[in-house]
Scaffold this motif. Sequence first.
Motif: not given
Length: 272
Positions: A151-153, A156-160, A167-170, A178-180
Amino acid sequence: MDNKTQKSKIFKWPNNDMGQEDDYVATEAPLEIRLGHSKDEFNTLAISMCSPSEVNELVYGYLFTENIINTSSDVVEINVFDNDLGLISEVLLDRSVNYQKFINKRYGMVHASCGICGKTDFDDLLTFNYPARKRTEGGIEPQIILSLPDKLKLKQRAFMQTGGLHASALFSDTGKLLCINEDVGRHNALDKLIGTALRKDMLPLRKHIILLSGRVSFELVHKALMAGVNTLCAIGAPSSLSIEIAQVNGLQLYGFSKANGFNRYTGKSHHV
């Protein structure tokens, strides 16, 4: 300046053939954080290397996890502007906030990879009295933990684009994203996440999970504990001190989180 990425000319060597092309790289810029009770006078708290986006969230999260502010209302306003060298954030604080005691302890360069750089009193961190947290019984269901990395991956648009951002994700305790937040610095990414939650009046994060895209240092555990979270997961490995602090404070700490497995470093072995 509000972009996480920018184009750069690169030389690429695929299949023994050198060629030049455009590629995306992560944007990095210095951010000077200044604090004051009046618009006529500000004092420099720190200079941080960061991704020049979501700056207000970064400042809110940084001030909160440094125990300078307790609520979003402690900040009257933030003005961010460019100069020739980077960004300056002037933070007007409520007069009830005694920020002066933090100025000399934290003034200096705070590198993107090392949030602890610049602290002059390390003992303060080791003996910190964290806010009261509600301990959870047992742990998160294994299938929820296993579902988080993918779900995080996907977000991660900028990382891709660059391969150069953390990144940190909630997540909710049921695994809903909920947010990244992304940044060139691991600590900055988490500060942005906590700052976002603070501004939305979500703290403490007792019924939430935080997932980190990299390894877990002591200060990331410190920040998670400041936010009141009970479960901290990471794609990478935790350090020995991060495990120790998590264990002492009842934080459920997971590492090497993947779709097919994970390691749990704290808590009772018969619970996930």
